[in-house]
Scaffold this motif. Sequence first.
Motif, short mmCIF file in Angstrom:
data_model
loop_
_atom_site.label_atom_id
_atom_site.label_comp_id
_atom_site.label_asym_id
_atom_site.label_seq_id
_atom_site.Cartn_x
_atom_site.Cartn_y
_atom_site.Cartn_z
N MET A 1 0.85 -1.18 0.00
CA MET A 1 0.00 0.00 0.00
C MET A 1 0.89 1.24 0.00
O MET A 1 1.77 1.38 0.82
N ASP A 2 0.64 2.14 -0.92
CA ASP A 2 1.34 3.40 -0.97
C ASP A 2 1.03 4.16 0.32
O ASP A 2 -0.09 4.14 0.80
N ILE A 3 2.01 4.86 0.86
CA ILE A 3 1.85 5.53 2.15
C ILE A 3 0.74 6.58 2.14
O ILE A 3 0.18 6.92 3.16
N ASP A 4 0.40 7.12 0.98
CA ASP A 4 -0.64 8.15 0.92
C ASP A 4 -2.01 7.58 0.58
O ASP A 4 -2.95 8.33 0.37
N GLN A 5 -2.14 6.27 0.54
CA GLN A 5 -3.43 5.68 0.22
C GLN A 5 -4.23 5.44 1.49
O GLN A 5 -3.73 5.53 2.59
N GLU A 6 -5.48 5.11 1.25
CA GLU A 6 -6.33 4.69 2.34
C GLU A 6 -7.29 3.63 1.84
O GLU A 6 -7.52 3.50 0.65
N THR A 7 -7.81 2.86 2.77
CA THR A 7 -8.82 1.86 2.46
C THR A 7 -10.10 2.28 3.16
O THR A 7 -10.15 3.34 3.78
N THR A 8 -11.11 1.43 3.13
CA THR A 8 -12.34 1.78 3.84
C THR A 8 -12.14 1.78 5.35
O THR A 8 -12.86 2.45 6.07
N ALA A 9 -11.15 1.04 5.85
CA ALA A 9 -10.94 0.95 7.30
C ALA A 9 -9.63 1.57 7.78
O ALA A 9 -9.49 1.84 8.96
N LEU A 10 -8.66 1.79 6.89
CA LEU A 10 -7.35 2.29 7.29
C LEU A 10 -7.00 3.57 6.56
O LEU A 10 -7.41 3.76 5.41
N ILE A 11 -6.22 4.41 7.23
CA ILE A 11 -5.76 5.64 6.60
C ILE A 11 -4.33 5.90 7.05
O ILE A 11 -3.98 5.66 8.21
N ALA A 12 -3.51 6.39 6.16
CA ALA A 12 -2.13 6.74 6.50
C ALA A 12 -2.15 8.01 7.35
O ALA A 12 -2.96 8.92 7.12
N ALA A 13 -1.26 8.07 8.33
CA ALA A 13 -1.19 9.24 9.20
C ALA A 13 -0.96 10.51 8.39
O ALA A 13 -1.50 11.58 8.72
N SER A 14 -0.21 10.41 7.30
CA SER A 14 0.05 11.59 6.48
C SER A 14 -1.22 12.16 5.86
O SER A 14 -1.29 13.35 5.56
N LYS A 15 -2.24 11.32 5.69
CA LYS A 15 -3.52 11.81 5.16
C LYS A 15 -4.40 12.40 6.26
O LYS A 15 -5.27 13.21 5.99
N VAL A 16 -4.17 12.01 7.51
CA VAL A 16 -4.93 12.57 8.63
C VAL A 16 -4.45 13.99 8.90
O VAL A 16 -5.26 14.89 9.16
N GLN A 17 -3.14 14.20 8.81
CA GLN A 17 -2.59 15.53 9.03
C GLN A 17 -3.19 16.50 8.00
O GLN A 17 -3.21 16.22 6.82
N GLY A 18 -3.70 17.61 8.49
CA GLY A 18 -4.31 18.61 7.63
C GLY A 18 -5.81 18.45 7.48
O GLY A 18 -6.47 19.32 6.93
N THR A 19 -6.36 17.34 7.97
CA THR A 19 -7.81 17.11 7.87
C THR A 19 -8.54 18.09 8.79
O THR A 19 -8.15 18.31 9.93
N GLU A 20 -9.60 18.66 8.28
CA GLU A 20 -10.39 19.63 9.04
C GLU A 20 -11.11 18.96 10.21
O GLU A 20 -11.50 17.79 10.13
N VAL A 21 -11.29 19.74 11.27
CA VAL A 21 -12.07 19.33 12.44
C VAL A 21 -13.24 20.31 12.56
O VAL A 21 -13.04 21.52 12.55
N TYR A 22 -14.44 19.75 12.67
CA TYR A 22 -15.66 20.55 12.75
C TYR A 22 -16.34 20.29 14.09
O TYR A 22 -16.18 19.23 14.68
N ASN A 23 -17.16 21.24 14.52
CA ASN A 23 -18.02 20.95 15.66
C ASN A 23 -19.33 20.39 15.14
O ASN A 23 -19.54 20.30 13.92
#
Length: 133
Positions: A1-23
């Motif tokens: 798996m390429d480090i920047d990919q994700e599956t339906t259950a898994l995500i690379a930490a590099s893709k979590v960084q920068g993700t928006e947080v909403y209330n």
Amino acid sequence: MDIDQETTALIAASKVQGTEVYNSAGESLGSIHDLMIDKVSGNVAYAIMSFGGFLGIGNSYHPLPWSLLQYDTNKGGYVVNLDKSQLEGAPSYDVGVEPDWDDPEYETEIHDYYGVGPYWGAPRSTHPASPLP
């Protein structure tokens, strides 16, 4: 798996960084700056959210217990049941200043503030990173 990919259950930490947080009202609170992962269990303990400021100036970092975040596929980001005023009084630290993660009181303060149990799930003295009594 390429480090920047994700599956339906898994995500690379590099893709979590920068993700928006909403209330829960849909307002953007900030974005994920980093993750803190428990070395022994491998579980994510905290999402470090960048909050406030303008164009990166005046930002502060807020460690949010991972259990507070729920991923919303419609928003493409994480949702927390918090508002901006709650975050203004929450445990945080400034850019360029690292908290003392080895201080058990610091992590206890985070969990107490948000009213959630600790990620280690047992009294602090039995957590692998804490000193033995």
